[in-house]
Design a protein around this motif. Structure first.
Motif, PDB file in Angstrom:
ATOM      1  N   MET A   1       0.850  -1.167   0.000  1.00 51.74           N
ATOM      2  CA  MET A   1       0.000   0.000   0.000  1.00 51.74           C
ATOM      3  C   MET A   1       0.897   1.232   0.000  1.00 51.74           C
ATOM      4  N   ASP A   2       0.570   2.180  -0.793  1.00 52.56           N
ATOM      5  CA  ASP A   2       1.395   3.379  -0.910  1.00 52.56           C
ATOM      6  C   ASP A   2       0.958   4.437   0.107  1.00 52.56           C
ATOM      7  N   TRP A   3       1.653   5.545   0.113  1.00 52.03           N
ATOM      8  CA  TRP A   3       1.392   6.590   1.102  1.00 52.03           C
ATOM      9  C   TRP A   3       0.012   7.214   0.916  1.00 52.03           C
ATOM     10  N   LYS A   4      -0.523   7.212  -0.295  1.00 53.16           N
ATOM     11  CA  LYS A   4      -1.863   7.766  -0.510  1.00 53.16           C
ATOM     12  C   LYS A   4      -2.919   6.923   0.208  1.00 53.16           C
ATOM     13  N   GLY A   5      -2.752   5.618   0.157  1.00 51.48           N
ATOM     14  CA  GLY A   5      -3.690   4.735   0.852  1.00 51.48           C
ATOM     15  C   GLY A   5      -3.639   4.926   2.362  1.00 51.48           C
ATOM     16  N   TYR A   6      -2.416   5.001   2.908  1.00 57.07           N
ATOM     17  CA  TYR A   6      -2.270   5.216   4.342  1.00 57.07           C
ATOM     18  C   TYR A   6      -2.827   6.574   4.749  1.00 57.07           C
ATOM     19  N   THR A   7      -2.623   7.567   3.919  1.00 54.99           N
ATOM     20  CA  THR A   7      -3.161   8.902   4.204  1.00 54.99           C
ATOM     21  C   THR A   7      -4.679   8.881   4.198  1.00 54.99           C
ATOM     22  N   LEU A   8      -5.257   8.181   3.252  1.00 50.54           N
ATOM     23  CA  LEU A   8      -6.718   8.084   3.190  1.00 50.54           C
ATOM     24  C   LEU A   8      -7.272   7.388   4.436  1.00 50.54           C
ATOM     25  N   ILE A   9      -6.652   6.303   4.832  1.00 59.47           N
ATOM     26  CA  ILE A   9      -7.090   5.595   6.039  1.00 59.47           C
ATOM     27  C   ILE A   9      -6.945   6.501   7.257  1.00 59.47           C
ATOM     28  N   TYR A  10      -5.853   7.248   7.335  1.00 62.18           N
ATOM     29  CA  TYR A  10      -5.646   8.169   8.450  1.00 62.18           C
ATOM     30  C   TYR A  10      -6.754   9.228   8.492  1.00 62.18           C
ATOM     31  N   VAL A  11      -7.106   9.778   7.348  1.00 57.22           N
ATOM     32  CA  VAL A  11      -8.153  10.800   7.295  1.00 57.22           C
ATOM     33  C   VAL A  11      -9.498  10.208   7.731  1.00 57.22           C
ATOM     34  N   VAL A  12      -9.801   9.006   7.303  1.00 62.90           N
ATOM     35  CA  VAL A  12     -11.047   8.356   7.704  1.00 62.90           C
ATOM     36  C   VAL A  12     -11.060   8.115   9.215  1.00 62.90           C
ATOM     37  N   LEU A  43     -18.493   3.233  15.901  1.00 61.90           N
ATOM     38  CA  LEU A  43     -17.353   3.944  15.315  1.00 61.90           C
ATOM     39  C   LEU A  43     -16.024   3.388  15.839  1.00 61.90           C
ATOM     40  N   SER A  44     -15.981   3.017  17.099  1.00 61.22           N
ATOM     41  CA  SER A  44     -14.760   2.436  17.670  1.00 61.22           C
ATOM     42  C   SER A  44     -14.417   1.097  17.019  1.00 61.22           C
ATOM     43  N   ILE A  45     -15.422   0.283  16.784  1.00 57.78           N
ATOM     44  CA  ILE A  45     -15.179  -1.024  16.149  1.00 57.78           C
ATOM     45  C   ILE A  45     -14.698  -0.826  14.714  1.00 57.78           C
ATOM     46  N   ILE A  46     -15.311   0.105  13.998  1.00 60.54           N
ATOM     47  CA  ILE A  46     -14.875   0.380  12.624  1.00 60.54           C
ATOM     48  C   ILE A  46     -13.427   0.869  12.619  1.00 60.54           C
ATOM     49  N   LYS A  47     -13.085   1.733  13.549  1.00 58.37           N
ATOM     50  CA  LYS A  47     -11.704   2.224  13.625  1.00 58.37           C
ATOM     51  C   LYS A  47     -10.731   1.097  13.954  1.00 58.37           C
ATOM     52  N   ALA A  48     -11.097   0.232  14.889  1.00 55.41           N
ATOM     53  CA  ALA A  48     -10.217  -0.876  15.272  1.00 55.41           C
ATOM     54  C   ALA A  48      -9.992  -1.827  14.102  1.00 55.41           C
ATOM     55  N   VAL A  49     -11.038  -2.130  13.364  1.00 54.92           N
ATOM     56  CA  VAL A  49     -10.901  -3.010  12.207  1.00 54.92           C
ATOM     57  C   VAL A  49     -10.030  -2.343  11.136  1.00 54.92           C
ATOM     58  N   GLY A  50     -10.210  -1.057  10.932  1.00 50.18           N
ATOM     59  CA  GLY A  50      -9.380  -0.339   9.955  1.00 50.18           C
ATOM     60  C   GLY A  50      -7.911  -0.339  10.324  1.00 50.18           C
ATOM     61  N   VAL A  51      -7.625  -0.112  11.593  1.00 49.50           N
ATOM     62  CA  VAL A  51      -6.232  -0.131  12.046  1.00 49.50           C
ATOM     63  C   VAL A  51      -5.635  -1.522  11.888  1.00 49.50           C
ATOM     64  N   ALA A  52      -6.379  -2.549  12.305  1.00 53.36           N
ATOM     65  CA  ALA A  52      -5.869  -3.917  12.198  1.00 53.36           C
ATOM     66  C   ALA A  52      -5.669  -4.322  10.745  1.00 53.36           C
ATOM     67  N   ALA A  53      -6.597  -3.940   9.886  1.00 47.91           N
ATOM     68  CA  ALA A  53      -6.522  -4.368   8.492  1.00 47.91           C
ATOM     69  C   ALA A  53      -5.383  -3.684   7.743  1.00 47.91           C
ATOM     70  N   TYR A  54      -5.225  -2.397   7.927  1.00 47.40           N
ATOM     71  CA  TYR A  54      -4.270  -1.663   7.100  1.00 47.40           C
ATOM     72  C   TYR A  54      -2.940  -1.399   7.786  1.00 47.40           C
ATOM     73  N   TYR A  55      -2.955  -0.898   9.017  1.00 46.51           N
ATOM     74  CA  TYR A  55      -1.692  -0.568   9.675  1.00 46.51           C
ATOM     75  C   TYR A  55      -0.996  -1.792  10.243  1.00 46.51           C
ATOM     76  N   GLN A  56      -1.746  -2.836  10.579  1.00 42.66           N
ATOM     77  CA  GLN A  56      -1.129  -4.068  11.048  1.00 42.66           C
ATOM     78  C   GLN A  56      -1.077  -5.112   9.932  1.00 42.66           C
ATOM     79  N   HIS A  57      -1.460  -4.707   8.742  1.00 41.51           N
ATOM     80  CA  HIS A  57      -1.326  -5.492   7.516  1.00 41.51           C
ATOM     81  C   HIS A  57      -2.068  -6.821   7.534  1.00 41.51           C
TER      82      HIS A  57
END
Length: 88
Positions: A1-12, A43-57
């Protein structure tokens, strides 16, 4: 995943955190506590799933690894709930 994807996830994630703060500080908690609680938890569950999926790969790992993490998370939640009930 490139920096644009990580930036998008961060903004979300930032937008969801802002939404949680808005729910907390608008007084919704005082008037409709359980509704506010439900919104914040979803919202907390959605955030946790997003972090696990993208930042923890976990999105790109084999499904067995994802299931292992979900099993550990479920066990931790069950132990936390059991400890909470034993205090009362």
């Amino acid at each position: 995943m490139d920096w644009k994807g990580y930036t998008l996830i961060y903004v979300v994630l930032f937008a969801f955190a802002t939404a949680q703060a808005v729910v907390e500080f608008t007084g919704l908690v005082d008037s409709a506590y359980w509704l506010a609680f439900a919104v914040i938890m979803v919202l907390s569950i959605i955030k946790a799933v997003g972090v696990a999926a993208y930042y923890q790969h976990l999105r790109w790992e084999p499904r067995a690894v994802t299931y292992l993490v979900l099993g550990g998370t479920t066990a931790a939640l069950a132990l936390t709930a059991a400890a909470a009930y034993s205090i009362v």
